[in-house]
Design a protein around this motif. Structure first.
Motif, PDB file in Angstrom:
ATOM      1  N   ARG A 175       0.539  -0.113   8.171  1.00  0.00           N
ATOM      2  CA  ARG A 175       0.383   1.264   7.675  1.00  0.00           C
ATOM      3  C   ARG A 175       1.514   1.557   6.686  1.00  0.00           C
ATOM      4  NH1 ARG A 175       1.260   6.051  11.819  1.00  0.00           N
ATOM      5  NH2 ARG A 175       3.433   5.640  11.234  1.00  0.00           N
ATOM      6  N   ILE A 176       1.131   2.093   5.529  1.00  0.00           N
ATOM      7  CA  ILE A 176       2.122   2.456   4.506  1.00  0.00           C
ATOM      8  C   ILE A 176       1.791   3.847   3.981  1.00  0.00           C
ATOM      9  CG2 ILE A 176       2.557   0.068   3.794  1.00  0.00           C
ATOM     10  CD1 ILE A 176       0.732   0.654   1.363  1.00  0.00           C
ATOM     11  N   PRO A 177       2.796   4.572   3.471  1.00  0.00           N
ATOM     12  CA  PRO A 177       2.491   5.856   2.820  1.00  0.00           C
ATOM     13  C   PRO A 177       1.630   5.639   1.575  1.00  0.00           C
ATOM     14  CG  PRO A 177       4.828   5.668   3.337  1.00  0.00           C
ATOM     15  CD  PRO A 177       4.241   4.312   3.551  1.00  0.00           C
ATOM     16  N   ARG A 178       0.652   6.469   1.390  1.00  0.00           N
ATOM     17  CA  ARG A 178      -0.234   6.322   0.233  1.00  0.00           C
ATOM     18  C   ARG A 178       0.514   6.425  -1.091  1.00  0.00           C
ATOM     19  NH1 ARG A 178      -6.004   9.288   0.766  1.00  0.00           N
ATOM     20  NH2 ARG A 178      -6.127   8.267  -1.255  1.00  0.00           N
ATOM     21  N   ARG A 179       1.600   7.199  -1.104  1.00  0.00           N
ATOM     22  CA  ARG A 179       2.287   7.475  -2.359  1.00  0.00           C
ATOM     23  C   ARG A 179       2.947   6.238  -2.955  1.00  0.00           C
ATOM     24  NH1 ARG A 179       7.702   7.624  -1.612  1.00  0.00           N
ATOM     25  NH2 ARG A 179       8.462   7.793   0.540  1.00  0.00           N
ATOM     26  N   ILE A 180       3.227   5.201  -2.149  1.00  0.00           N
ATOM     27  CA  ILE A 180       3.925   4.042  -2.703  1.00  0.00           C
ATOM     28  C   ILE A 180       2.966   3.037  -3.324  1.00  0.00           C
ATOM     29  CG2 ILE A 180       5.728   4.347  -0.975  1.00  0.00           C
ATOM     30  CD1 ILE A 180       4.754   1.802   0.373  1.00  0.00           C
ATOM     31  N   LEU A 181       1.678   3.256  -3.186  1.00  0.00           N
ATOM     32  CA  LEU A 181       0.706   2.393  -3.850  1.00  0.00           C
ATOM     33  C   LEU A 181       0.701   2.668  -5.350  1.00  0.00           C
ATOM     34  CD1 LEU A 181      -2.445   2.378  -1.558  1.00  0.00           C
ATOM     35  CD2 LEU A 181      -1.118   0.375  -2.240  1.00  0.00           C
ATOM     36  N   ARG A 182       0.644   1.619  -6.122  1.00  0.00           N
ATOM     37  CA  ARG A 182       0.458   1.750  -7.565  1.00  0.00           C
ATOM     38  C   ARG A 182      -1.001   1.453  -7.850  1.00  0.00           C
ATOM     39  NH1 ARG A 182       5.128   2.346 -10.178  1.00  0.00           N
ATOM     40  NH2 ARG A 182       4.121   1.917 -12.187  1.00  0.00           N
ATOM     41  N   GLY A 183      -1.719   2.458  -8.358  1.00  0.00           N
ATOM     42  CA  GLY A 183      -3.162   2.325  -8.477  1.00  0.00           C
ATOM     43  C   GLY A 183      -3.786   2.423  -7.104  1.00  0.00           C
ATOM     44  N   LEU A 184      -4.818   1.629  -6.896  1.00  0.00           N
ATOM     45  CA  LEU A 184      -5.529   1.689  -5.622  1.00  0.00           C
ATOM     46  C   LEU A 184      -5.072   0.642  -4.629  1.00  0.00           C
ATOM     47  CD1 LEU A 184      -9.182   2.314  -6.866  1.00  0.00           C
ATOM     48  CD2 LEU A 184      -7.607   3.967  -5.872  1.00  0.00           C
ATOM     49  N   ASP A 185      -4.494  -0.456  -5.111  1.00  0.00           N
ATOM     50  CA  ASP A 185      -4.237  -1.544  -4.158  1.00  0.00           C
ATOM     51  C   ASP A 185      -3.012  -2.384  -4.483  1.00  0.00           C
ATOM     52  OD1 ASP A 185      -5.122  -2.795  -6.428  1.00  0.00           O
ATOM     53  OD2 ASP A 185      -6.655  -4.017  -5.443  1.00  0.00           O
ATOM     54  N   ARG A 186      -2.086  -1.903  -5.313  1.00  0.00           N
ATOM     55  CA  ARG A 186      -0.930  -2.724  -5.665  1.00  0.00           C
ATOM     56  C   ARG A 186       0.345  -2.162  -5.042  1.00  0.00           C
ATOM     57  NH1 ARG A 186      -0.428  -3.237 -11.818  1.00  0.00           N
ATOM     58  NH2 ARG A 186      -1.021  -1.029 -11.691  1.00  0.00           N
ATOM     59  N   LEU A 187       1.193  -3.096  -4.570  1.00  0.00           N
ATOM     60  CA  LEU A 187       2.482  -2.751  -4.000  1.00  0.00           C
ATOM     61  C   LEU A 187       3.583  -3.493  -4.753  1.00  0.00           C
ATOM     62  CD1 LEU A 187       1.866  -2.837  -0.139  1.00  0.00           C
ATOM     63  CD2 LEU A 187       2.302  -0.825  -1.549  1.00  0.00           C
ATOM     64  N   VAL A 188       4.800  -2.904  -4.770  1.00  0.00           N
ATOM     65  CA  VAL A 188       5.962  -3.539  -5.377  1.00  0.00           C
ATOM     66  C   VAL A 188       6.775  -4.175  -4.256  1.00  0.00           C
ATOM     67  CG1 VAL A 188       8.003  -3.239  -6.814  1.00  0.00           C
ATOM     68  CG2 VAL A 188       5.962  -1.837  -7.237  1.00  0.00           C
ATOM     69  N   PHE A 189       6.679  -5.496  -4.135  1.00  0.00           N
ATOM     70  CA  PHE A 189       7.415  -6.223  -3.111  1.00  0.00           C
ATOM     71  C   PHE A 189       8.805  -6.598  -3.635  1.00  0.00           C
ATOM     72  CE2 PHE A 189       3.014  -6.904  -1.902  1.00  0.00           C
ATOM     73  CZ  PHE A 189       3.053  -6.746  -0.527  1.00  0.00           C
ATOM     74  N   LEU A 190       9.693  -6.958  -2.716  1.00  0.00           N
ATOM     75  CA  LEU A 190      11.038  -7.404  -3.065  1.00  0.00           C
ATOM     76  C   LEU A 190      11.277  -8.739  -2.375  1.00  0.00           C
ATOM     77  CD1 LEU A 190      13.337  -6.198  -4.756  1.00  0.00           C
ATOM     78  CD2 LEU A 190      14.400  -5.449  -2.628  1.00  0.00           C
TER      79      LEU A 190
END
Length: 383
Positions: free
Chosen positions: A304-319
């Protein structure tokens, strides 16, 4: 002074000036150099973890009668009486008389048919007595028996037509439309009113294919064997007179046909006693638009992640381990009002940037909030 001597003197002066300039330049101290370092963006991260995922499927629809019928006259005549509550919205019990057609002619037909039966009965009894006395009266006996049967059939038909002068409610319900009244002449087939049942109502709920994976819906085989699904509780809600009310319902079937235009499947939820005629509570009138929440009882773990951290519909910024950005697409299973749910166990423990970056680039190094050492573009030196 000769021209040659003057030229020689000028050249010497020029050479001396150049030598002096070079000497001054050589004697000037080196300019202090300053190595500029680039400050890396400071970001906050979270580690992905799983939570019990209990989803509710939402849909909507209008409350419709499960049973509705148009009442028609079966005999002709003038309407001579109507029930006091034979009005739109009137409530009836099963068997209540709604409309009465003039019975005079049909009562006369019954009397005539009864008299004919008595006459045919006498003829039959006479033929029967003759045969009992030894007379050959088989033909007379058969004719009398046939005449009696025909007269009895006519009497039955006359009595049934007399009963049909009273149009009764076939079930407990409410009158939706009124199409006849006192003094109006009606014939067989003439419509007098539309009645719908009040023991239960139904709501057609459109469901997308993603929703179907979460709900235990009855299918055609369940209907054939009269089996019910186990996960089909529904909560209906609507605002009436400025107040939100809720009603319990259950999904009892699906229509087993996918709409070709919308690609949706319709499930049918049933509401018991919508007008609360058998108990307390807020009535749910036919035609009310309701929002349906269908419980799925699905609790398998998901990220589960906050919706606001998604870029577009399905992309995340990993580190990654070197504090470098890596933008990747993920399998978002479902959204709710605040969170996105990811169905990928391999991502558990991965760090995700939750700070909003204007233009994240794959491979960009960043600083992480809370790290004991900061990194710069020049290496591990602090800026």
């Amino acid at each position: 002074m000769s021209l040659f001597i003057r030229s020689l003197i000028g050249t010497g002066i020029l050479v001396a000036a150049v030598m002096i300039a070079l000497a001054l330049a050589a004697s000037k101290p080196d300019a202090a150099t300053r190595e500029e370092s680039v400050v890396l963006p400071l970001v906050e991260v979270i580690a992905l973890e799983t939570f019990p995922a209990e989803f509710n499927v939402r849909s909507q629809g209008s409350v419709q009668p499960a049973i509705e019928t148009t009442l028609s006259a079966e005999v002709s005549g003038s309407v001579v009486a109507a029930a006091d509550n034979f009005v739109v919205g009137g409530v009836f019990r099963e068997g209540d008389v709604l409309v009465r057609i003039d019975p005079s002619d049909y009562e006369a037909s019954v009397s005539q048919a009864e008299a004919l039966v008595r006459q045919r009965q006498i003829e039959y009894d006479g033929a029967k007595n003759l045969r009992a006395q030894g007379f050959r009266a088989e033909a007379e006996m058969a004719a009398a028996e046939a005449s009696l049967a025909a007269a009895q059939a006519d009497l039955k038909r006359a009595r049934r037509n007399l009963e049909r002068t009273e149009i009764r409610a076939p079930f407990a319900g409410i009158l939706r439309d009124k199409m006849a009244d006192i003094g109006q002449f009606v014939g067989p087939g003439a419509q007098v009113g539309t009645l719908f049942a009040t023991d239960f109502a139904e709501v057609r709920l459109p469901l997308a294919d993603d929703d179907l994976a979460l709900i235990d819906l009855p299918d055609a085989r369940d209907l054939a064997t009269q089996q019910e699904s186990t996960q089909n509780d529904v909560s209906l809600s609507a605002v009436r007179q400025g107040t939100e009310f809720q009603w319990d319902a259950r999904i009892v079937r699906t229509e087993n046909v996918v709409d070709e235009a919308t690609r949706l499947l319709y499930a049918v939820a049933r509401v018991e006693d919508p007008y609360r005629l058998q108990g307390d509570g807020e009535p749910l009138p036919i035609g009310t638009f309701v929002v349906a929440t269908i419980g799925t009882q699905n609790q398998r773990p998901m990220i589960r992640i906050p919706r606001r951290i998604l870029r577009g519909l399905d992309r995340l910024v990993f580190l990654d381990d070197n504090n470098q950005l890596a933008i990747r697409s993920v399998n978002v299973f479902r959204f709710d009002s605040d969170f996105a749910w990811i169905d990928d166990a391999e991502l558990v423990g991965r760090r995700v940037v939750i700070t909003t970056l204007e233009n994240p680039i794959n491979g960009l190094r960043v600083r992480v909030l809370g790290d004991t050492q900061a990194t710069s573009a020049a290496g591990d030196d602090a800026p």
